[in-house]
Scaffold this motif. Structure first.
Motif, PDB file in Angstrom:
ATOM      1  N   PHE A  21       0.118   9.684  -8.659  1.00 45.57           N
ATOM      2  CA  PHE A  21      -0.670   8.566  -8.144  1.00 45.57           C
ATOM      3  C   PHE A  21      -1.829   8.227  -9.079  1.00 45.57           C
ATOM      4  N   ILE A  25       0.161   5.897 -11.730  1.00 45.83           N
ATOM      5  CA  ILE A  25       0.052   4.579 -11.103  1.00 45.83           C
ATOM      6  C   ILE A  25      -1.305   3.936 -11.397  1.00 45.83           C
ATOM      7  N   LEU A  26      -2.405   4.665 -11.144  1.00 51.59           N
ATOM      8  CA  LEU A  26      -3.724   4.078 -11.393  1.00 51.59           C
ATOM      9  C   LEU A  26      -4.089   4.054 -12.874  1.00 51.59           C
ATOM     10  N   ARG A  98       0.735  -3.691  -8.422  1.00 51.98           N
ATOM     11  CA  ARG A  98       1.212  -2.501  -9.137  1.00 51.98           C
ATOM     12  C   ARG A  98       1.360  -1.308  -8.186  1.00 51.98           C
ATOM     13  N   LEU A  99       0.355  -1.090  -7.334  1.00 49.03           N
ATOM     14  CA  LEU A  99       0.414   0.021  -6.384  1.00 49.03           C
ATOM     15  C   LEU A  99       1.530  -0.175  -5.364  1.00 49.03           C
ATOM     16  N   GLU A 100       1.658  -1.388  -4.855  1.00 55.41           N
ATOM     17  CA  GLU A 100       2.700  -1.668  -3.869  1.00 55.41           C
ATOM     18  C   GLU A 100       4.086  -1.483  -4.482  1.00 55.41           C
ATOM     19  N   ALA A 104       3.149   2.950  -3.171  1.00 54.13           N
ATOM     20  CA  ALA A 104       1.948   3.521  -2.557  1.00 54.13           C
ATOM     21  C   ALA A 104       1.855   3.081  -1.093  1.00 54.13           C
ATOM     22  N   PHE A 122      -5.350   1.662   0.376  1.00 53.83           N
ATOM     23  CA  PHE A 122      -4.142   2.489   0.279  1.00 53.83           C
ATOM     24  C   PHE A 122      -4.485   3.893   0.728  1.00 53.83           C
ATOM     25  N   ASP A 124      -3.638   7.793  -0.674  1.00 55.10           N
ATOM     26  CA  ASP A 124      -3.014   8.536  -1.774  1.00 55.10           C
ATOM     27  C   ASP A 124      -1.968   9.482  -1.169  1.00 55.10           C
TER      28      ASP A 124
END
Length: 136
Positions: A21, A25-26, A98-100, A104, A122, A124
């Motif tokens: 995550f 992702i981040l 991007r997260l979706e 996430a 969100f 984590d």
């Protein structure tokens, strides 16, 4: 005299999922990854902000914590009610997408709040609430 935030602490219940995550992702860089017995403390942070970090730590490992207290902490983490952090970005909609897309856990889509902030939220992989504000 100036004061900065150097470290913030968030518990993790799965080191690999936390890395997936925060790093993958981040896009945070891993600054330290320290293991002791079967536990890991992972320090991550934005590449362009070397003085600000998040320490992802095993929950409730202090020797003075009872088993009942440890169980309570784990229940609160699982519910997403234990702790939270707010991040900020200059592209809230892009980061949200991007997260979706990465799967996430979406708590709140981007919205203009009544109190003047545009944000989203969100969880984590451990359940920690991650709010993200749009920089103005």
């Amino acid at each position: 005299m100036s004061i900065t935030i150097h470290y913030a602490f968030l518990p993790h219940t799965d080191a690999q999922a936390a890395l997936g995550f925060y790093r993958d992702i981040l896009g945070f860089e891993v600054r330290q990854d320290v293991g002791y017995e079967n536990m890991r403390w992972i320090t991550v942070g934005p590449p362009d902000q070397p003085g600000t970090s998040i320490v992802l730590h095993p929950p409730a490992v202090d020797p003075g914590v009872t088993e009942a207290e440890r169980a309570t902490v784990m229940e609160l983490i699982a519910k997403g009610a234990y702790t939270a952090i707010t991040l900020a970005t200059d592209d809230l909609d892009g980061l949200f997408a991007r997260l979706e897309a990465a799967g996430a856990d979406v708590v709140q889509e981007p919205i203009d709040q009544d109190y003047g902030v545009r944000d989203c939220a969100f969880r984590d992989p451990s359940g920690n609430l991650i709010r993200i504000n749009q920089l103005t």
